[in-house]
Design a protein around this motif. Structure first.
Motif, PDB file in Angstrom:
ATOM      1  N   ASP A 133     -31.727  22.971   8.027  1.00 41.45           N
ATOM      2  CA  ASP A 133     -31.553  22.514   6.652  1.00 41.45           C
ATOM      3  C   ASP A 133     -30.103  22.076   6.500  1.00 41.45           C
ATOM      4  OD1 ASP A 133     -31.394  22.070   3.947  1.00 41.45           O
ATOM      5  OD2 ASP A 133     -31.812  24.149   3.368  1.00 41.45           O
ATOM      6  N   PRO A 134     -29.853  20.760   6.498  1.00 39.25           N
ATOM      7  CA  PRO A 134     -28.473  20.276   6.405  1.00 39.25           C
ATOM      8  C   PRO A 134     -27.752  20.731   5.131  1.00 39.25           C
ATOM      9  CG  PRO A 134     -29.972  18.493   6.985  1.00 39.25           C
ATOM     10  CD  PRO A 134     -30.814  19.680   6.630  1.00 39.25           C
ATOM     11  N   SER A 135     -28.480  21.088   4.095  1.00 41.54           N
ATOM     12  CA  SER A 135     -27.850  21.519   2.848  1.00 41.54           C
ATOM     13  C   SER A 135     -27.512  23.013   2.855  1.00 41.54           C
ATOM     14  CB  SER A 135     -28.755  21.197   1.656  1.00 41.54           C
ATOM     15  OG  SER A 135     -29.951  21.945   1.723  1.00 41.54           O
ATOM     16  N   SER A 136     -27.947  23.730   3.875  1.00 39.67           N
ATOM     17  CA  SER A 136     -27.677  25.169   3.978  1.00 39.67           C
ATOM     18  C   SER A 136     -26.204  25.408   4.320  1.00 39.67           C
ATOM     19  CB  SER A 136     -28.554  25.787   5.067  1.00 39.67           C
ATOM     20  OG  SER A 136     -28.153  27.106   5.328  1.00 39.67           O
ATOM     21  N   PRO A 137     -25.631  26.501   3.808  1.00 39.49           N
ATOM     22  CA  PRO A 137     -24.249  26.815   4.177  1.00 39.49           C
ATOM     23  C   PRO A 137     -24.121  27.312   5.622  1.00 39.49           C
ATOM     24  CG  PRO A 137     -25.137  28.530   2.754  1.00 39.49           C
ATOM     25  CD  PRO A 137     -26.170  27.427   2.826  1.00 39.49           C
ATOM     26  N   GLN A 165     -28.538  27.804  12.781  1.00 36.81           N
ATOM     27  CA  GLN A 165     -29.915  27.594  12.341  1.00 36.81           C
ATOM     28  C   GLN A 165     -30.835  27.347  13.530  1.00 36.81           C
ATOM     29  OE1 GLN A 165     -30.542  25.005   8.879  1.00 36.81           O
ATOM     30  NE2 GLN A 165     -28.318  25.064   8.547  1.00 36.81           N
ATOM     31  N   ARG A 207     -23.624  34.409  -0.653  1.00 38.98           N
ATOM     32  CA  ARG A 207     -24.243  33.878  -1.861  1.00 38.98           C
ATOM     33  C   ARG A 207     -23.901  34.723  -3.083  1.00 38.98           C
ATOM     34  NH1 ARG A 207     -28.202  34.510  -5.138  1.00 38.98           N
ATOM     35  NH2 ARG A 207     -29.171  36.286  -4.155  1.00 38.98           N
TER      36      ARG A 207
END
Length: 116
Positions: A6-10, A16, A99
Motif C-alpha cells: 500500500d503506497p499510502s501506508s506509513p 510491507q 498512529r
C-alpha cells in the motif's frame, strides 16, 4: 495474491513485502521449499523498485525465513514460522503506536512492564 503493498501506508514498502511473506508463512499459504518470485519479476508485478524487493528478501534471509541462492532464487526455509508471526505482530504494534502518538521509549516501557 501473496504479496500486497500500500503506497499510502506509513510502513516502508520493503517492510510491507517482507510482512506479506511472514503472513503467508504463518497462515500456511507457503511452506518450506517453496520458491518466491524473482526480485525483478515481483518488482514489476507490484510496480516498485527492484532494490526494494531485494531489501525485503535480505531482511527475510537475515530472519532465517528464506534462503537466497544464485540460480535458485529465494527459497522458503520454513524454520522461522514463530519468528515470522512475532515479527509481523511487532510491525503492527509499532505502526499502531505511531498512529496513536506513542513514542518508541514509551512503547519499550510498556513492553518491559509486560515482561515483568
Amino acid at each position: 495474491m501473496l504479496f500486497r503493498v500500500d503506497p499510502s501506508s506509513p510502513a516502508p514498502l520493503y517492510e510491507q513485502v517482507a510482512a506479506s511473506v511472514r503472513r503467508a508463512l504463518s497462515e500456511k499459504r507457503i511452506k518450506a521449499g517453496d520458491t518466491l518470485p524473482p526480485a525483478r519479476e515481483l518488482a514489476d508485478l507490484l510496480k516498485i523498485n527492484v532494490h526494494t524487493v531485494l531489501r525485503a528478501y535480505a531482511m527475510l534471509r537475515d530472519e532465517g525465513i528464506i534462503d537466497l541462492r544464485r540460480r535458485r532464487g529465494a527459497v522458503v526455509t520454513g524454520t522461522a514460522d514463530g519468528y515470522a508471526r512475532l515479527a509481523e505482530l511487532a510491525a503492527e504494534l509499532v505502526a499502531e503506536s505511531k498512529r496513536t502518538g506513542v513514542s518508541e521509549d514509551e512503547l519499550v516501557t510498556i513492553l518491559r512492564r509486560k515482561f515483568s
